[in-house]
Design an enzyme around this catalytic site. Structure first.
Site, PDB file in Angstrom:
ATOM      1  N   LYS A  49      -5.101  10.860   1.502  1.00 21.55           N
ATOM      2  CA  LYS A  49      -5.286   9.393   2.031  1.00 21.55           C
ATOM      3  C   LYS A  49      -6.715   8.812   1.514  1.00 21.55           C
ATOM      4  O   LYS A  49      -7.630   9.260   1.959  1.00 21.55           O
ATOM      5  CB  LYS A  49      -4.947   9.388   3.508  1.00 21.55           C
ATOM      6  CG  LYS A  49      -5.044   8.235   4.213  1.00 21.55           C
ATOM      7  CD  LYS A  49      -4.823   8.417   5.726  1.00 21.55           C
ATOM      8  CE  LYS A  49      -5.448   7.168   6.628  1.00 21.55           C
ATOM      9  NZ  LYS A  49      -5.544   7.512   7.972  1.00 21.55           N
ATOM     10  N   SER A  96     -12.329   2.154  11.540  1.00 20.52           N
ATOM     11  CA  SER A  96     -11.696   2.480  10.278  1.00 20.52           C
ATOM     12  C   SER A  96     -12.460   1.524   9.090  1.00 20.52           C
ATOM     13  O   SER A  96     -12.946   0.380   9.420  1.00 20.52           O
ATOM     14  CB  SER A  96     -10.304   1.821  10.299  1.00 20.52           C
ATOM     15  OG  SER A  96      -9.638   1.868   8.809  1.00 20.52           O
ATOM     16  N   GLU A 137       1.001  -1.150  -0.069  1.00 22.26           N
ATOM     17  CA  GLU A 137      -0.200   0.087   0.039  1.00 22.26           C
ATOM     18  C   GLU A 137       0.931   1.308   0.011  1.00 22.26           C
ATOM     19  O   GLU A 137       2.169   1.156   0.528  1.00 22.26           O
ATOM     20  CB  GLU A 137      -0.982  -0.044   1.073  1.00 22.26           C
ATOM     21  CG  GLU A 137      -0.281   0.019   2.706  1.00 22.26           C
ATOM     22  CD  GLU A 137      -0.843   0.512   3.669  1.00 22.26           C
ATOM     23  OE1 GLU A 137      -1.505   1.548   3.633  1.00 22.26           O
ATOM     24  OE2 GLU A 137      -1.238  -0.057   4.598  1.00 22.26           O
ATOM     25  N   LYS A 180      -3.265  -1.624  14.831  1.00 24.64           N
ATOM     26  CA  LYS A 180      -2.258  -0.670  15.414  1.00 24.64           C
ATOM     27  C   LYS A 180      -2.928  -0.490  17.072  1.00 24.64           C
ATOM     28  O   LYS A 180      -4.088  -0.317  17.249  1.00 24.64           O
ATOM     29  CB  LYS A 180      -2.575   0.701  14.795  1.00 24.64           C
ATOM     30  CG  LYS A 180      -2.171   0.792  13.352  1.00 24.64           C
ATOM     31  CD  LYS A 180      -1.710   2.104  12.897  1.00 24.64           C
ATOM     32  CE  LYS A 180      -1.459   2.043  11.537  1.00 24.64           C
ATOM     33  NZ  LYS A 180      -3.085   1.606  10.716  1.00 24.64           N
TER      34      LYS A 180
END
Ligand code: PSU
Ligand code: MN
Length: 297
Positions: A82, A136, A17, A155
């Site tokens: 992004k 997300s 990515e 994360k």
């Protein structure tokens, strides 16, 4: 004459990515990291497919020059966009360039028949989600696109247990590569388990191939950070508290939260979290290349 079963001109492919490079590490580290990841991937027998959007076109062959152009855009003021599931289409329609996150990288990869993708850590459910609903879209994309994502868990800035629950709700299998625990980026044990553990790559390859085909959904492959690079939990908590306070004070919300917090952590830890981040991504690329070869090679 023997006829090859699979064409040697279509090697195993591993998706990578762009967001990790444009927003996850400092600007000056991005190109060097891309070179290292591409070399590791090739050494493992797979061809690296860097995904991103270049002047309106979604690509799986973003070049170093394209990446440099994205980084230059950032240096001139606004960082390059992004792109997540909801913003990808507009960027393409308007001819803009942008970095793909896990959510949009799985989309681009799936549409090109790439079945394995290596990243750093998944996005997930942010702390305090019950009030702000910042979850997300990486998680939803995993439920939609049949790609195996090799990741060091989610994360550790997230609500790890809620993220693990959400993956279960979405029906995304969480598989431990040589581990029984769901990892949390800088830590090998995020405090919860996986659905199944595999220790043998050929067996993992067979499982992933059949699961992607059967379910049409993605699979999470949890590959914990190597022990020698793990960050001590107490030390981590101190840096995280300070980084969260900084990101809040800077007014970061929505998709700016992850880059702002990671950036603050890299600085507050004197580069320790950055070094760990780079090591875990490299480890994911090694395992991702092996998995791609087990499936496609
Ligand atoms: N892994 C890293 N660094 C990163 C990311 C992953 O080691 O910066 C990126 C990925 O692109 C992931 C995104 O999809 O962070 C999640 O952002 P958000 O929480 O805004 O969905
Ligand atoms: Mn978000």
């Amino acid at each position: 004459m023997t006829v090859p079963v699979r064409s040697p001109v279509v090697p195993a492919r591993l998706a990578l990515e762009t967001t990790l490079l444009t927003h996850g590490v400092p600007r000056e580290a991005a190109v060097g990291l891309l070179r290292e990841l591409a070399a590791l991937c090739r050494a493992g027998g797979a061809s690296p497919c860097l995904c991103g959007v270049v002047r309106g076109v979604a690509r799986d062959d973003v070049s170093e020059a394209d990446l440099l152009a994205m980084l230059d855009e950032g240096a001139r003021g606004q960082p390059v966009a992004k792109l997540n599931t909801s913003s990808l289409g507009a960027a393409m329609a308007q001819g803009r360039s942008g970095a793909t996150t896990v959510s949009t990288t799985v989309e681009v990869a799936a549409q090109r028949g790439i079945r394995v993708f290596a990243t750093g850590g998944l996005g997930g459910v942010h702390k305090g989600f019950a009030t702000h609903m910042d979850i997300s879209t990486d998680l939803l994309a995993l439920a939609r696109w049949p790609v195996a994502v090799v990741t060091a868990g989610c994360k550790s800035i997230l609500d790890v247990l809620a993220t693990r629950e959400m993956l279960e709700t979405l029906g995304v299998p969480v598989i431990g590569w040589q581990t029984d625990r769901f990892a949390a980026f800088y830590q090998r044990d995020g405090g919860c388990g996986v659905d199944a553990r595999f220790d043998d790559m050929a067996a993992l390859g067979r499982f992933v191939r059949s699961t992607l085909m059967r379910s049409g959904r993605g699979v999470v492959i949890v590959n914990p950070i190597p022990s020698e690079h793990e960050i001590d939990a107490n030390q981590w908590q101190g840096w995280l508290n300070a980084a969260e306070a900084e990101a809040r004070a800077a007014g970061a919300t929505g998709r700016a939260v992850t880059p702002a917090t990671l950036g603050a952590l890299h600085r507050l830890s004197g580069g320790k979290t950055l070094a760990a981040n780079i090591e875990l991504v490299k480890h994911n690329v090694r395992v991702g290349a092996a998995l791609a070869v087990a499936i496609d090679g």
